[in-house]
Write a protein that holds these residues in place. Structure first.
Motif, PDB file in Angstrom:
ATOM      1  N   ALA A 189      -8.463   7.849   0.001  1.00  0.00           N
ATOM      2  CA  ALA A 189      -7.381   6.849   0.015  1.00  0.00           C
ATOM      3  C   ALA A 189      -8.004   5.464   0.040  1.00  0.00           C
ATOM      4  O   ALA A 189      -9.014   5.247   0.708  1.00  0.00           O
ATOM      5  N   ILE A 190      -7.423   4.563  -0.715  1.00  0.00           N
ATOM      6  CA  ILE A 190      -7.832   3.159  -0.604  1.00  0.00           C
ATOM      7  C   ILE A 190      -6.632   2.397  -0.055  1.00  0.00           C
ATOM      8  O   ILE A 190      -5.568   2.370  -0.675  1.00  0.00           O
ATOM      9  N   VAL A 191      -6.793   1.849   1.121  1.00  0.00           N
ATOM     10  CA  VAL A 191      -5.701   1.090   1.731  1.00  0.00           C
ATOM     11  C   VAL A 191      -5.978  -0.398   1.537  1.00  0.00           C
ATOM     12  O   VAL A 191      -7.028  -0.910   1.935  1.00  0.00           O
ATOM     13  N   GLN A 192      -5.032  -1.051   0.882  1.00  0.00           N
ATOM     14  CA  GLN A 192      -5.167  -2.479   0.579  1.00  0.00           C
ATOM     15  C   GLN A 192      -4.289  -3.279   1.537  1.00  0.00           C
ATOM     16  O   GLN A 192      -3.189  -2.864   1.867  1.00  0.00           O
ATOM     17  N   ASN A 193      -4.758  -4.412   1.943  1.00  0.00           N
ATOM     18  CA  ASN A 193      -4.010  -5.276   2.867  1.00  0.00           C
ATOM     19  C   ASN A 193      -3.509  -4.512   4.085  1.00  0.00           C
ATOM     20  O   ASN A 193      -2.377  -4.709   4.538  1.00  0.00           O
ATOM     21  N   GLY A 194      -4.340  -3.624   4.606  1.00  0.00           N
ATOM     22  CA  GLY A 194      -3.948  -2.790   5.746  1.00  0.00           C
ATOM     23  C   GLY A 194      -3.414  -3.604   6.903  1.00  0.00           C
ATOM     24  O   GLY A 194      -3.930  -4.680   7.200  1.00  0.00           O
ATOM     25  N   THR A 195      -2.389  -3.080   7.556  1.00  0.00           N
ATOM     26  CA  THR A 195      -1.704  -3.670   8.712  1.00  0.00           C
ATOM     27  C   THR A 195      -0.830  -4.858   8.334  1.00  0.00           C
ATOM     28  O   THR A 195      -0.142  -5.404   9.206  1.00  0.00           O
ATOM     29  N   MET A 196      -0.832  -5.249   7.077  1.00  0.00           N
ATOM     30  CA  MET A 196       0.037  -6.351   6.658  1.00  0.00           C
ATOM     31  C   MET A 196       1.300  -5.802   6.010  1.00  0.00           C
ATOM     32  O   MET A 196       1.343  -4.654   5.569  1.00  0.00           O
ATOM     33  N   VAL A 197       2.327  -6.635   5.950  1.00  0.00           N
ATOM     34  CA  VAL A 197       3.579  -6.180   5.344  1.00  0.00           C
ATOM     35  C   VAL A 197       3.335  -5.741   3.906  1.00  0.00           C
ATOM     36  O   VAL A 197       3.990  -4.843   3.389  1.00  0.00           O
ATOM     37  N   SER A 198       2.355  -6.359   3.274  1.00  0.00           N
ATOM     38  CA  SER A 198       2.066  -6.063   1.872  1.00  0.00           C
ATOM     39  C   SER A 198       1.097  -4.897   1.692  1.00  0.00           C
ATOM     40  O   SER A 198       0.563  -4.697   0.608  1.00  0.00           O
ATOM     41  N   GLN A 199       0.861  -4.131   2.742  1.00  0.00           N
ATOM     42  CA  GLN A 199      -0.117  -3.042   2.620  1.00  0.00           C
ATOM     43  C   GLN A 199       0.302  -2.017   1.558  1.00  0.00           C
ATOM     44  O   GLN A 199       1.487  -1.759   1.356  1.00  0.00           O
ATOM     45  N   GLN A 200      -0.699  -1.477   0.892  1.00  0.00           N
ATOM     46  CA  GLN A 200      -0.475  -0.465  -0.134  1.00  0.00           C
ATOM     47  C   GLN A 200      -1.541   0.610   0.001  1.00  0.00           C
ATOM     48  O   GLN A 200      -2.635   0.347   0.486  1.00  0.00           O
ATOM     49  N   ILE A 201      -1.194   1.786  -0.493  1.00  0.00           N
ATOM     50  CA  ILE A 201      -2.189   2.865  -0.485  1.00  0.00           C
ATOM     51  C   ILE A 201      -2.352   3.442  -1.888  1.00  0.00           C
ATOM     52  O   ILE A 201      -1.383   3.535  -2.649  1.00  0.00           O
ATOM     53  N   PHE A 202      -3.576   3.749  -2.226  1.00  0.00           N
ATOM     54  CA  PHE A 202      -3.912   4.370  -3.504  1.00  0.00           C
ATOM     55  C   PHE A 202      -4.586   5.687  -3.157  1.00  0.00           C
ATOM     56  O   PHE A 202      -5.570   5.718  -2.418  1.00  0.00           O
ATOM     57  N   ILE A 203      -4.039   6.784  -3.682  1.00  0.00           N
ATOM     58  CA  ILE A 203      -4.542   8.114  -3.323  1.00  0.00           C
ATOM     59  C   ILE A 203      -5.242   8.766  -4.516  1.00  0.00           C
ATOM     60  O   ILE A 203      -4.721   8.726  -5.633  1.00  0.00           O
ATOM     61  N   SER A 204      -6.386   9.358  -4.270  1.00  0.00           N
ATOM     62  CA  SER A 204      -7.089  10.061  -5.335  1.00  0.00           C
ATOM     63  C   SER A 204      -8.044  11.085  -4.716  1.00  0.00           C
ATOM     64  O   SER A 204      -7.838  11.521  -3.577  1.00  0.00           O
ATOM     65  N   THR A 205      -9.038  11.468  -5.461  1.00  0.00           N
ATOM     66  CA  THR A 205     -10.091  12.352  -4.952  1.00  0.00           C
ATOM     67  C   THR A 205     -11.433  11.751  -5.345  1.00  0.00           C
ATOM     68  O   THR A 205     -11.506  10.865  -6.203  1.00  0.00           O
ATOM     69  N   ILE A 234     -11.729   2.171   2.239  1.00  0.00           N
ATOM     70  CA  ILE A 234     -11.710   3.466   1.557  1.00  0.00           C
ATOM     71  C   ILE A 234     -11.848   4.553   2.616  1.00  0.00           C
ATOM     72  O   ILE A 234     -12.810   4.542   3.393  1.00  0.00           O
ATOM     73  N   ILE A 235     -10.890   5.449   2.674  1.00  0.00           N
ATOM     74  CA  ILE A 235     -10.917   6.553   3.641  1.00  0.00           C
ATOM     75  C   ILE A 235     -11.166   7.844   2.870  1.00  0.00           C
ATOM     76  O   ILE A 235     -10.420   8.175   1.953  1.00  0.00           O
ATOM     77  N   ILE A 236     -12.239   8.556   3.222  1.00  0.00           N
ATOM     78  CA  ILE A 236     -12.626   9.765   2.501  1.00  0.00           C
ATOM     79  C   ILE A 236     -12.644  10.947   3.459  1.00  0.00           C
ATOM     80  O   ILE A 236     -13.352  10.929   4.468  1.00  0.00           O
TER      81      ILE A 236
END
Lengths: 213, 213
Positions: free
Chosen positions: B136-152, B171-173
């Motif tokens: 997972a790639i977490v963008q702008n974590g903890t902010m209202v604009s946070q987003q997550i991108f999931i892959s392998t 990046i969380i693996i």
């Protein structure tokens, strides 16, 4: 009836029951819910029950313990990473990969590992971790009563003989522990009356009792 | 003149100067000062100058990012530990020990690693980490604009083509990323109007935009 005896299933049932009564429910945990907490199980139980929720991150014990004694968990020259590990399950089927832990350029932070200190030490030294690696045990981290015990991988067991540690405690292993030692050296040169006012905060790295082996 | 251009030495001088003027100085940092912060350098500079201080622990980016999307960084069945790693210095002299990282039963959280995603992926896969490991790639974590991108591990580079990630990102693996996927599955069964009130908080795992590759 101690609160510790409430099962995880009961906690989840209570959360769901109260939420279904229309209540705003706060499940307050020490530390961070997703590091050795049961946050995942609770989140899933709520989601399955159709209940919306929010997860608020917390300061996990290892990070709080490090802050209280001036120990950086990462450091450009000494540790490119830090690993937060359970020390509790060392003896169960989920064995740690001591070789990988010993070879990794990482500060190792063991949670609930004091009882398994012997296995931690031998696991690391047998796999090539330098026996002179500094080690700190922080007791009651982030509390006014926090204490630190400083040693090395090779000496810690001998030096702990006859000492009863206060729990909860985290074990920090790595060169970064030396930062605490350096800070302490500088602090001894600060006049005591200059330090006093900080004590009013009830929490600082200077006023806490230091147990030196 | 952007604040980012202030050198570490200047920051330390400012802290010491203000403190010596008798001021109570707060040095506020994002995240935790002792995880990829420069807290240790600042603490040491203050101690050398005979200035007392207190370090308050913070929520580091990886932990905040995980909380925002329901990803437990440790989990009894999937990860006995979590490792917070700099992804930034992958190409410099301080090479990561990819073998140890690949073999460790640990959730890997890379900070500032998006630009080095290729090296991270190849370093882990070449050393035996399963190519199907969720990421997972977490963008702008903890902010209202946070987003997550999931892959392998094996698909992330291909799936990132043409996508511009928002930074900062972590990046969380690890298998624990699947918890997010499971939660999302349940959430789709919750009526939208039931979810709405939670949005008022401005931060919750349901309302954030999810970027699925």
């Amino acid at each position: 009836e101690g609160k510790h005896s409430v099962s995880q299933e009961t906690i989840q049932s209570l959360l769901i029951e109260a939420a279904n009564q229309g209540k705003q429910v706060v499940r307050l945990k020490g530390g961070d819910p997703f590091i050795f907490g049961r946050g995942a199980e609770e989140a899933e139980a709520l989601a399955k029950a159709g209940i919306t929720f929010e997860v608020i991150a917390g300061v996990t014990a290892g990070i709080g313990a490090a802050a209280g004694f001036g120990i950086p968990l990462t450091s450009r020259n000494e540790a490119q990473s830090t690993t937060l590990i359970t020390g509790h399950q060392c003896e169960k089927n989920g064995k740690h990969n001591w070789k990988a832990l010993a070879e990794l350029d990482s500060t190792l932070v063991f949670y609930m590992g004091v009882k398994n200190i012997s296995e931690i030490v031998s696991g690391l030294i047998k796999n090539g971790k330098s026996s002179s690696t500094p080690l700190a045990i922080v007791q009651n981290g982030t509390m006014v009563s926090q204490q630190i015990f400083i040693s090395t991988l090779e000496n810690v067991e001998k030096e702990l003989e006859g000492i009863t540690l206060k729990t909860p405690a985290v074990i920090i292993i790595g060169e970064v522990v030396n930062h605490h030692q350096r800070l302490q050296k500088y602090v001894t040169s600060i006049p005591a009356d200059y330090v006093d006012p900080v004590g009013d905060f009830g929490f600082d790295i200077w006023k806490n009792e230091v147990v030196v082996a």
